[in-house]
Design a protein around this motif. Structure first.
Motif, mmCIF file in Angstrom:
data_model
loop_
_atom_site.group_PDB
_atom_site.id
_atom_site.type_symbol
_atom_site.label_atom_id
_atom_site.label_comp_id
_atom_site.label_asym_id
_atom_site.label_seq_id
_atom_site.Cartn_x
_atom_site.Cartn_y
_atom_site.Cartn_z
ATOM 1 N N GLY A 166 -7.502 9.384 -5.544
ATOM 2 C CA GLY A 166 -7.297 8.961 -4.165
ATOM 3 C C GLY A 166 -5.907 9.286 -3.678
ATOM 4 O O GLY A 166 -5.094 9.875 -4.396
ATOM 5 N N ARG A 167 -5.620 8.887 -2.428
ATOM 6 C CA ARG A 167 -4.287 9.076 -1.845
ATOM 7 C C ARG A 167 -3.591 7.762 -1.548
ATOM 8 O O ARG A 167 -2.392 7.759 -1.244
ATOM 9 N N TRP A 168 -4.326 6.647 -1.623
ATOM 10 C CA TRP A 168 -3.724 5.362 -1.292
ATOM 11 C C TRP A 168 -3.903 4.405 -2.458
ATOM 12 O O TRP A 168 -4.978 4.315 -3.069
ATOM 13 N N VAL A 169 -2.825 3.687 -2.776
ATOM 14 C CA VAL A 169 -2.811 2.751 -3.901
ATOM 15 C C VAL A 169 -2.323 1.406 -3.395
ATOM 16 O O VAL A 169 -1.259 1.326 -2.759
ATOM 17 N N ARG A 170 -3.109 0.367 -3.662
ATOM 18 C CA ARG A 170 -2.712 -0.981 -3.237
ATOM 19 C C ARG A 170 -2.380 -1.834 -4.452
ATOM 20 O O ARG A 170 -3.187 -1.990 -5.368
ATOM 21 N N VAL B 284 0.849 -1.186 0.000
ATOM 22 C CA VAL B 284 0.000 0.000 0.000
ATOM 23 C C VAL B 284 0.888 1.240 0.000
ATOM 24 O O VAL B 284 1.737 1.418 0.881
ATOM 25 N N LEU B 285 0.687 2.073 -1.019
ATOM 26 C CA LEU B 285 1.381 3.346 -1.123
ATOM 27 C C LEU B 285 0.492 4.465 -0.608
ATOM 28 O O LEU B 285 -0.697 4.528 -0.937
ATOM 29 N N GLU B 286 1.076 5.339 0.190
ATOM 30 C CA GLU B 286 0.400 6.569 0.570
ATOM 31 C C GLU B 286 1.034 7.696 -0.232
ATOM 32 O O GLU B 286 2.241 7.954 -0.119
ATOM 33 N N LEU B 287 0.235 8.368 -1.052
ATOM 34 C CA LEU B 287 0.736 9.474 -1.853
ATOM 35 C C LEU B 287 0.710 10.759 -1.031
ATOM 36 O O LEU B 287 -0.120 10.913 -0.132
ATOM 37 N N PRO B 288 1.604 11.694 -1.308
ATOM 38 C CA PRO B 288 1.643 12.913 -0.496
ATOM 39 C C PRO B 288 0.426 13.811 -0.692
ATOM 40 O O PRO B 288 0.085 14.582 0.200
ATOM 41 N N GLU B 289 -0.217 13.707 -1.856
ATOM 42 C CA GLU B 289 -1.366 14.546 -2.169
ATOM 43 C C GLU B 289 -2.499 13.684 -2.723
ATOM 44 O O GLU B 289 -2.269 12.594 -3.237
ATOM 45 N N SER C 245 -8.720 5.815 3.233
ATOM 46 C CA SER C 245 -7.621 5.573 4.173
ATOM 47 C C SER C 245 -6.727 4.480 3.597
ATOM 48 O O SER C 245 -6.997 3.924 2.530
ATOM 49 N N SER C 246 -5.686 4.146 4.339
ATOM 50 C CA SER C 246 -4.756 3.107 3.896
ATOM 51 C C SER C 246 -5.296 1.704 4.122
ATOM 52 O O SER C 246 -4.700 0.720 3.669
ATOM 53 N N THR C 247 -6.429 1.587 4.793
ATOM 54 C CA THR C 247 -6.972 0.261 5.122
ATOM 55 C C THR C 247 -8.389 0.031 4.625
ATOM 56 O O THR C 247 -8.900 -1.079 4.741
ATOM 57 N N SER C 248 -9.048 1.045 4.093
ATOM 58 C CA SER C 248 -10.436 0.869 3.657
ATOM 59 C C SER C 248 -10.729 1.743 2.446
ATOM 60 O O SER C 248 -9.943 2.632 2.090
#
Length: 292
Positions: free
Chosen positions: A151-155, A82-87, A119-122
């Motif tokens: 979005g901000r999160w990529v799985r 899971v990637l969290e992008l800064p924006e 979010s990073s989990t849902s």
């Protein structure tokens, strides 16, 4: 967001049709890789069978921007990252690198990609399910312009590899598009840190977006800048023969401002490309001291 949630099936249907066009435009000049560590992307979830600091196979190699390095890990259970992008980001295309590998048998075959604006989990929605070619870089896939995922999160989930090997490997995962916000900020880095793995004590001072400092290992000195939530440093050490050793490194800081994580490489062209150094340090004080 409504269009994105309702359009998952349509996205998958149009994705393959747009793949050829995406590949043709893959090397667009000046197009930043928004999944790159250097651009502020951070891995917030990854398989635990390989230490993130183990740079010969680290998950960080997926987002270091170099095809010379690969993530290698157990093929089962299906590895997920899971990637969290800064924006908050609107993606226009994604791409993959699958070469070079030291063993062709572990080349990844099928992957799925999901995006979340929650979010990073849902909140994840599947936006791509693709089959990759063996040992081929710059495999680019574009999204339908009318239904671009946001979005901000990529799985990324690795479904299988070509040979049914017990290990899978991938050399790059990239994302391109448009950032919809401009809020990412790194906490002020001024302070004293205790570095791991022999790095020793580190002292950093931030003035505006500029950073200077020093560290114990090989009488190291640093200069650099803050860009968004990334600190970009030039690190110069003194070799045992007195000659300078120059490194280029990118750092991120935990949200609580207490831990630095970075990747770096020696800038001598003879040593090849790729980020082979991993750095980690814990903040021990909010004031910078001086090195001996």
């Amino acid at each position: 967001m409504t269009n994105f949630r309702n359009a998952s099936t349509l996205l998958l249907g149009t994705f393959a049709l747009l793949a050829a066009a995406g590949a043709a435009s893959a090397q667009a000049k000046g197009e930043p890789d928004l999944f790159a560590f250097s651009e502020g992307a951070r891995l917030v979830e990854y398989p635990d069978d390989v230490m993130i600091s183990q740079m010969d196979s680290s998950p960080l190699n997926l987002i270091d921007g170099f095809v010379a390095t690969d993530w290698t890990g157990q093929a089962s259970p299906a590895p997920a990252f899971v990637l969290e992008l800064p924006e908050r980001t609107e993606l226009s295309r994604i791409s993959f690198d699958t070469s070079p590998l030291n063993r062709d048998a572990k080349a990844v075959k099928s992957v799925t990609v999901e995006v979340s604006d929650t979010s990073s989990t849902s909140g994840f929605e599947t936006v791509a399910a693709v089959t990759l070619k063996r040992l081929k870089n710059n495999q680019s896939f574009s999204f339908d312009p009318e239904f671009l995922p946001v979005g901000r999160w990529v799985r990324l989930t690795v479904v299988d590899n070509y040979a049914g090997d017990e290990y899978s490997a991938l050399t790059g995962f990239h994302g391109y598009g448009k950032q919809l916000t401009s809020v990412a900020k790194m906490p002020n880095v001024t302070g004293t840190y205790e570095g791991h793995s022999g790095w020793g004590e580190i002292h950093l001072t931030q003035q505006g977006n500029e950073v200077t400092g020093c560290y114990a290992y090989l009488n190291g000195r640093v200069t650099g800048v803050i860009k968004g939530r990334t600190m970009i440093l030039t690190m110069i050490e003194t070799g045992l023969d007195g000659s300078p050793i120059k490194h280029r490194a990118y750092f991120g800081m935990s949200a609580n401002g207490k831990e630095l994580i970075g990747i770096g490489r020696n800038t001598d062209p003879a040593l090849g490309e790729g980020y082979f150094d991993f750095y980690a340090a814990d903040r021990t004080g909010n004031r910078a001291g001086s090195c001996g």
